[in-house]
Scaffold this active site. Structure first.
Site, PDB file in Angstrom:
ATOM      1  N   LYS A 172     -12.495  -0.683   1.179  1.00 17.14           N
ATOM      2  CA  LYS A 172     -11.677   0.160   0.008  1.00 17.14           C
ATOM      3  C   LYS A 172     -12.457  -0.103  -1.087  1.00 17.14           C
ATOM      4  CE  LYS A 172      -7.394  -0.847   2.232  1.00 17.14           C
ATOM      5  NZ  LYS A 172      -7.422   0.368   3.415  1.00 17.14           N
TER       6      LYS A 172
ATOM      7  N   SER B 283       0.689  -1.242   0.081  1.00 17.52           N
ATOM      8  CA  SER B 283      -0.170  -0.093  -0.049  1.00 17.52           C
ATOM      9  C   SER B 283       0.909   1.071   0.166  1.00 17.52           C
ATOM     10  CB  SER B 283      -1.056   0.042   1.089  1.00 17.52           C
ATOM     11  OG  SER B 283      -0.183  -0.150   2.354  1.00 17.52           O
TER      12      SER B 283
ATOM     13  N   HIS C 104      -5.563  -3.817  -1.582  1.00 24.83           N
ATOM     14  CA  HIS C 104      -5.419  -3.053  -2.614  1.00 24.83           C
ATOM     15  C   HIS C 104      -5.468  -3.387  -4.056  1.00 24.83           C
ATOM     16  CE1 HIS C 104      -4.661   0.358   0.358  1.00 24.83           C
ATOM     17  NE2 HIS C 104      -4.042  -0.555   0.839  1.00 24.83           N
TER      18      HIS C 104
HETATM   19  N1  PLP Z   1      -4.107  -4.953   4.952  1.00 28.43           N
HETATM   20  C1  PLP Z   1      -3.910  -4.084   4.076  1.00 28.43           C
HETATM   21  C2  PLP Z   1      -2.731  -4.173   3.149  1.00 28.43           C
HETATM   22  C3  PLP Z   1      -4.497  -2.662   4.192  1.00 28.43           C
HETATM   23  O1  PLP Z   1      -3.891  -1.569   3.283  1.00 28.43           O
HETATM   24  C4  PLP Z   1      -5.267  -2.282   5.127  1.00 28.43           C
HETATM   25  C5  PLP Z   1      -5.964  -1.199   5.470  1.00 28.43           C
HETATM   26  O2  PLP Z   1      -5.318  -0.093   5.309  1.00 28.43           O
HETATM   27  C6  PLP Z   1      -5.581  -3.669   5.993  1.00 28.43           C
HETATM   28  C7  PLP Z   1      -5.189  -4.763   5.919  1.00 28.43           C
HETATM   29  C8  PLP Z   1      -6.718  -3.573   7.164  1.00 28.43           C
HETATM   30  O3  PLP Z   1      -8.053  -3.327   6.269  1.00 28.43           O
HETATM   31  P1  PLP Z   1      -9.542  -2.950   7.097  1.00 28.43           P
HETATM   32  O4  PLP Z   1      -9.280  -1.363   6.871  1.00 28.43           O
HETATM   33  O5  PLP Z   1     -10.398  -3.562   6.421  1.00 28.43           O
HETATM   34  O6  PLP Z   1      -8.913  -3.360   8.692  1.00 28.43           O
END
Ligand code: PLP
Length: 415
Positions: free
Chosen positions: A261, A202, A230
């Protein structure tokens, strides 16, 4: 024995007050360190719904938003919103329960089935967030005789999830297949091994070399897990994710992703994978067992988003051309954009304070972007992370590029 009368006397409360004072000064010192280090994360307040054009408290008029994970523009899509309202009316605000007590409705089961179908996996389990899905997976799957091999730049929630499990930990250099192979050789005595990677990272928008990872995993007898937060919804011809993009859908065993997202942007996460794994997660995964069910309106919104993607590939494809327009124009203007074709477009600046000042100046020009600095990214690698949405028009993108050029010239980043 201490009576409640004793506790009420000044003598009893004095040490506690001192303790409070001390704790406060320790915290204030820590906060000051963050401020002086230039890594303070302020929160701007949005007073409209999420979208490419928003209103921001303290800024006049329409602001162009380039920092949401709203990749497909579904966060405020009329059909997604309507589905949320319908679910709210029919199923209520929430379940006041975890899933196994009295928190499972037909809409939860329906969404799980649709997500399993979308990812072409046997089963799906919903969580309140992907953070929870990552926190709840590894401890259930891996024991002390097992090993986990994790990319060093994996998301914080993966790192935390791995910390909770008792498997041996091996960390390989970011997207480095040679190093992964070395770690696979070193972990050969373990019973079960799991290679763990973000599909898309990300902070840089770079895509994991999944084909090479799957080749190595097969060669050394390991399983593969990817976090697709992502990627779900827009990577690959049908938006199934990086595993579809790189032709390895049948070689990646477990996928975790988010509903927060591209899939409507509300909240929620999930795991898709083999049925016995999902069955075991329902029995043992702590964030699933000990946390409330997803609220019906959230389930309604996400279900509609998945239905839209299952019905047509057009939505999944809608963000690609816009991403390339931004990336090409910014590169021509002299900026360094990390990653390749992903809608995460990190404008690399290096210095934390510069990233934060430039982001403030961009807002004065009506463009909302955010500077990222340590500890979210490594020291010396501060950036403004721009995120393109299918809902941006070409004019929106050109306006953002113009604002970057103006701000970049002011700060000596481009000439
Ligand atoms: N994994 C990744 C790669 C993320 O970018 C995010 C969120 O920023 C998450 C997990 C966590 O997702 P959630 O917002 O559904 O808790």
């Amino acid at each position: 024995m201490t009576s409640s009368k004793d506790l009420a006397t000044p003598y009893a409360t004095l040490p506690f007050c001192q303790l409070q004072k001390l704790a406060r000064s320790v915290l204030e010192h820590e906060l000051e360190t963050i401020r002086t280090g230039g890594t303070w994360k302020g929160e701007r307040i949005i007073t409209s719904k999420q979208g490419p054009h928003i209103n921001v408290d303290g800024s006049r008029g329409d602001i162009l938003n380039f920092c949401a994970n709203n990749y497909l523009g579904l966060s405020s899509h009329p059909q997604v919103v309507e589905a949320g309202i319908e679910a709210l009316k029919k199923y209520g605000a929430g379940l006041s329960s975890v899933r196994f007590i009295c928190g499972t409705q037909d809409i939860h089961k329906d969404l799980e089935q649709k997500l399993a179908k979308f990812h072409e996996r046997e089963e799906c389990i919903l969580y309140a967030s992907c953070f929870d899905a990552n926190a709840g997976l590894f401890e259930v799957l891996l024991g002390p005789d097992d090993a986990v091999l994790s990319d060093e730049l994996n998301h914080a929630s993966i790192i935390d999830g791995i910390r909770l499990c008792r498997a041996k930990r091996f960390r390989y250099k970011h997207m480095d297949l040679n190093d992964l192979e070395t770690q696979l050789k070193q972990s050969q005595s373990s019973r079960m091994r799991l290679v763990v990677t973000d599909g898309v990272f990300s902070m840089d928008g770079d895509v994991a070399p999944l084909k090479g990872i799957c080749d190595l995993a097969e060669q050394y007898g390991a399983l593969v897990f990817i976090d697709e937060c992502h990627a779900t919804g827009f990577m690959g011809p049908r938006g199934r994710g990086t595993d579809e993009l790189l032709g390895v859908m049948d070689r990646v065993h477990i996928v975790n992703s988010t509903l927060g997202k591209a899939l409507g942007g509300a909240a929620g996460g999930y795991t898709v994978g083999p049925k016995p794994l999902i069955d075991l997660l329902r029995q043992r995964s702590r964030p699933y067992l000990f946390s409330n069910s997803l609220p019906p309106p959230v389930v309604g919104c996400a279900t509609r988003a998945v239905e839209l993607l299952l019905a047509s590939n057009e939505i999944a494809q809608s963000v690609g051309a816009k991403t390339m327009r931004f990336r090409n124009k910014m590169t021509e203007a002299g900026f360094t954009i990390s990653g390749s074709a992903h809608p995460i477009c990190p404008v690399m600046l290096g210095d934390a304070r510069l990233a934060s000042l430039m982001a403030d100046d961009m807002l004065k020009l009506g463009v909302y972007v955010i500077g990222f600095s340590y500890p979210v990214v490594p020291k010396g690698k501060a950036r403004i992370r721009v995120q393109i949405s299918a809902a941006h028009t070409d004019q929106d993108i050109d306006r953002a590029v113009d604002a970057f050029i103006q701000t970049g010239r002011k700060h000596g980043v481009v000439s």
